[in-house]
Write an enzyme that holds these catalytic residues in place. Structure first.
Site, PDB file in Angstrom:
ATOM      1  N   GLY A  66       0.818  -1.213   0.000  1.00  0.00           N
ATOM      2  CA  GLY A  66       0.000   0.000   0.000  1.00  0.00           C
ATOM      3  C   GLY A  66       0.845   1.252   0.000  1.00  0.00           C
ATOM      4  N   GLU A 120       6.220 -10.691   5.268  1.00  0.00           N
ATOM      5  CA  GLU A 120       5.065 -11.540   4.937  1.00  0.00           C
ATOM      6  C   GLU A 120       4.643 -11.359   3.484  1.00  0.00           C
ATOM      7  OE1 GLU A 120       2.041 -10.164   7.530  1.00  0.00           O
ATOM      8  OE2 GLU A 120       0.462 -10.403   6.068  1.00  0.00           O
TER       9      GLU A 120
HETATM   10  N1  COA Z   1     -12.571   5.270  11.257  1.00  0.00           N
HETATM   11  C1  COA Z   1     -13.341   5.103  10.166  1.00  0.00           C
HETATM   12  N2  COA Z   1     -12.847   4.913   8.927  1.00  0.00           N
HETATM   13  C2  COA Z   1     -11.515   4.888   8.814  1.00  0.00           C
HETATM   14  C3  COA Z   1     -10.662   5.046   9.911  1.00  0.00           C
HETATM   15  C4  COA Z   1     -11.235   5.241  11.178  1.00  0.00           C
HETATM   16  N3  COA Z   1     -10.481   5.410  12.239  1.00  0.00           N
HETATM   17  N4  COA Z   1      -9.384   4.966   9.486  1.00  0.00           N
HETATM   18  C5  COA Z   1      -9.427   4.771   8.173  1.00  0.00           C
HETATM   19  N5  COA Z   1     -10.711   4.724   7.770  1.00  0.00           N
HETATM   20  C6  COA Z   1     -11.180   4.570   6.405  1.00  0.00           C
HETATM   21  C7  COA Z   1     -10.374   5.442   5.452  1.00  0.00           C
HETATM   22  O1  COA Z   1     -10.872   6.761   5.361  1.00  0.00           O
HETATM   23  C8  COA Z   1     -10.550   4.688   4.171  1.00  0.00           C
HETATM   24  O2  COA Z   1     -11.862   4.904   3.659  1.00  0.00           O
HETATM   25  P1  COA Z   1     -12.077   5.700   2.285  1.00  0.00           P
HETATM   26  O3  COA Z   1     -11.342   4.873   1.282  1.00  0.00           O
HETATM   27  O4  COA Z   1     -13.554   5.700   2.145  1.00  0.00           O
HETATM   28  O5  COA Z   1     -11.471   7.048   2.555  1.00  0.00           O
HETATM   29  C9  COA Z   1     -10.508   3.231   4.610  1.00  0.00           C
HETATM   30  O6  COA Z   1     -10.904   3.236   5.978  1.00  0.00           O
HETATM   31  C10 COA Z   1      -9.121   2.609   4.479  1.00  0.00           C
HETATM   32  O7  COA Z   1      -8.195   3.371   5.209  1.00  0.00           O
HETATM   33  P2  COA Z   1      -6.683   3.448   4.744  1.00  0.00           P
HETATM   34  O8  COA Z   1      -5.884   3.946   5.853  1.00  0.00           O
HETATM   35  O9  COA Z   1      -6.586   4.163   3.431  1.00  0.00           O
HETATM   36  O10 COA Z   1      -6.374   1.923   4.488  1.00  0.00           O
HETATM   37  P3  COA Z   1      -5.116   1.235   3.862  1.00  0.00           P
HETATM   38  O11 COA Z   1      -5.498   0.682   2.565  1.00  0.00           O
HETATM   39  O12 COA Z   1      -3.893   2.092   3.941  1.00  0.00           O
HETATM   40  O13 COA Z   1      -4.934   0.009   4.875  1.00  0.00           O
HETATM   41  C11 COA Z   1      -5.089  -0.976   7.046  1.00  0.00           C
HETATM   42  C12 COA Z   1      -4.688   0.267   6.241  1.00  0.00           C
HETATM   43  C13 COA Z   1      -4.770  -0.706   8.495  1.00  0.00           C
HETATM   44  C14 COA Z   1      -6.563  -1.275   6.875  1.00  0.00           C
HETATM   45  C15 COA Z   1      -4.257  -2.189   6.506  1.00  0.00           C
HETATM   46  O14 COA Z   1      -2.893  -1.892   6.601  1.00  0.00           O
HETATM   47  C16 COA Z   1      -4.544  -3.451   7.290  1.00  0.00           C
HETATM   48  O15 COA Z   1      -5.494  -4.138   7.010  1.00  0.00           O
HETATM   49  N6  COA Z   1      -3.694  -3.780   8.285  1.00  0.00           N
HETATM   50  C17 COA Z   1      -3.848  -4.967   9.091  1.00  0.00           C
HETATM   51  C18 COA Z   1      -3.061  -6.123   8.557  1.00  0.00           C
HETATM   52  C19 COA Z   1      -1.585  -5.903   8.571  1.00  0.00           C
HETATM   53  O16 COA Z   1      -1.069  -4.946   9.120  1.00  0.00           O
HETATM   54  N7  COA Z   1      -0.859  -6.841   7.974  1.00  0.00           N
HETATM   55  C20 COA Z   1       0.577  -6.836   7.929  1.00  0.00           C
HETATM   56  C21 COA Z   1       1.181  -6.246   6.710  1.00  0.00           C
HETATM   57  S1  COA Z   1       0.606  -6.827   5.136  1.00  0.00           S
END
Ligand code: COA
Length: 460
Positions: free
Chosen positions: A215, A236
């Site tokens: 990402g 991973e």
């Molecule tokens: N409350 C409500 N919505 C939220 C939010 C919150 N606190 N934080 C983010 N969002 C929304 C964002 O606005 C976005 O929505 P939109 O697209 O409508 O604007 C959506 O959620 C995704 O947020 P974003 O930060 O852009 O997601 P990302 O694609 O960068 O992924 C994680 C971030 C945390 C979801 C992702 O890294 C994950 O699933 N992590 C867990 C697994 C992991 O860490 N694995 C190890 C590495 S692969």
């Protein structure tokens, strides 16, 4: 018998292969770039011939056809990672969701879910009769060791990778369907992500061994590492962001304690650029996730640094990464595996990096209390560095008040007054001195002016 003869005897059409699936079966399928879409398509086309089949899969880049209303009674998805195409079905109860740390997933599937059938995607066999799991070894390869029926889609587009290949003797059926793999293309790095990348890079030293997710943020971190030396990679998943660093030798895995000179991955989640890099490349090995993500294995490398992202952090440092209230957004994946592995590594550090706001700046990701219904992904006791575009908060060894102050300092200025009020309510004291409060007020003023300028599009 010559292996080519054996291969020929196992070669069938998708329609023939799926006849081995019986009503009530549990069927585990490959994920990500290794999802066997060709065979899944046949299952979907013939859905009326199947009853009560549970499909177990992790992160799909496809459209999760199992969640369509007509599939009811025929197929049910049991997802191990919610994604765009099945998030709603999970929230509404149409699909099931199983939560687990990624390193435990091979064991959970084998010994708790107990599927009878697996469908995977592999490369064509080499001259010795070995196929490669290519981009996707994670839990996928393991299922071919114990499932009674092992069906493989043979796809010429699947790269041939090192680490875990398997002889064609160990499969029940092969179905030859060539189709380009789904691609995860890099999106342009935003200004906020660039700042986060710089802050993360300031915590990474020459010789460190990295885990990077996929990402915008991991790619922004990679963009800031071009001047580092002798980095290692034990991760991973990776996306395209690492390719330039590997090609230029910034990542050379020289300083690793295990797998010296080699990049170790559980899966590749990129575009053709990444697939070309890993294809037939002996410096990259893709292994089962119970090895790659095992915190004990991770910790064998010194100076391990994990970089992962999240959705919300409360003032105690509790990290929410996979739920938004009651809704399952993604999954824990390997976040905790790597946070713990990095913590146990000699000289290791873990980083949770996120933009300070979400929903176009409307909400703060740093909050007094996590949203009701959300689950804590990484507990506060595990958290080390939290990074936003406004700076770095180191939480280990900090008191509750110190943690909250450090987090307020890296929150978005617009939300700091609210967080300060909440701090006062919780701890019965002001978090900052009068001088510091004045600075916060100045930051807030500056932010309000910026917001107005942006709204009116009048620049600086
Ligand atoms: N409350 C409500 N919505 C939220 C939010 C919150 N606190 N934080 C983010 N969002 C929304 C964002 O606005 C976005 O929505 P939109 O697209 O409508 O604007 C959506 O959620 C995704 O947020 P974003 O930060 O852009 O997601 P990302 O694609 O960068 O992924 C994680 C971030 C945390 C979801 C992702 O890294 C994950 O699933 N992590 C867990 C697994 C992991 O860490 N694995 C190890 C590495 S692969």
């Amino acid at each position: 018998m010559d292996w080519k003869e054996i291969y020929k005897s196992k070669l069938v059409t998708a329609e023939e292969a799926i006849k081995s699936i019986k009503d009530g079966d549990k069927v585990v399928t490959g994920m990500g770039c290794g999802e066997p879409f060709g065979i899944e398509k046949a299952l979907v086309e013939h859905y009326k011939e199947f009853n009560n089949i549970e499909i177990i899969s992790m992160l799909t880049l496809g459209d999760s056809p199992w969640c369509q209303p007509e599939m009811k009674g025929h197929f049910t998805l049991n997802s191990l990672f919610a994604s765009t195409s099945n998030r709603k079905a999970i929230s509404t109860g149409i699909s099931e969701f199983t939560t687990s740390h990624f390193y435990e997933i091979p064991d959970i599937i084998e010994n708790y879910i107990c599927p009878r059938v697996t469908i995977v995607m592999v490369s064509p066999p080499d001259e010795h009769g070995y196929v490669s799991f290519g981009t996707t070894v994670d839990y996928t390869k393991g299922t071919t060791d114990y499932c009674e029926v092992v069906i493989a889609q043979v796809n010429k587009y699947m790269p041939r990778t090192f680490g875990n290949n398997k002889h064609i003797r160990d499969f029940t059926y092969f179905v030859e369907i060539d189709e380009p793999l789904p691609e995860v293309k890099s999106v342009e790095i935003s200004e906020v992500e660039m700042k986060i990348g710089k802050n993360c890079a300031s915590l990474i030293k020459d010789g460190d061994c990295l885990q990077l997710g996929i990402g915008g943020i991991p790619n922004a971190v990679c963009a800031q590492l071009k001047d580092k030396k002798d980095l290692g990679l034990h991760s991973e998943l990776v996306g395209d962001g690492v390719v330039d660093l590997l090609e230029s030798g910034v990542i050379n895995n020289k300083k690793k304690q295990t797998n010296k000179g080699r990049t170790i991955l559980g899966a590749a989640f990129g575009s053709q650029k990444l697939n070309n890099y890993i294809n037939n490349n002996p410096s990259v090995e893709i292994h089962p996730i119970d090895y790659v993500n095992n915190p004990i294995e991770i910790a064998k490398n010194d100076n391990m640094v994990s970089v992962n992202s999240c959705l919300q952090v409360d003032l105690l440092g509790q990290v929410v990464s996979d739920t938004v209230g009651l809704n399952q957004f993604s999954a824990v994946g390997g976040q905790v595996d790597f946070v713990r592995g990095a913590t146990m590594s000699h000289g290791g550090r873990s980083i949770i990096a996120m933009p300070s706001t979400a929903k176009k700046g409307m909400i703060s990701r740093i909050v007094p209390l996590i949203t009701e219904g959300s689950a804590v992904t990484t507990p506060r006791n595990d958290v080390n560095y939290v990074v936003t575009e406004y700076g770095i908060a180191q939480l280990k060894g900090k008191t509750l008040k110190e943690r909250a102050k450090a987090l307020i300092k890296i929150s978005h200025p617009r939300f700091r007054p609210h967080l300060i009020i909440e701090f006062k309510k919780r701890f019965n004291e002001d978090p900052f001195t009068r001088e510091e409060i004045k600075e916060v007020i100045e930051d807030v003023k500056e932010q309000i002016v910026d917001d107005i300028k942006n709204k009116l599009n009048i620049g600086s």
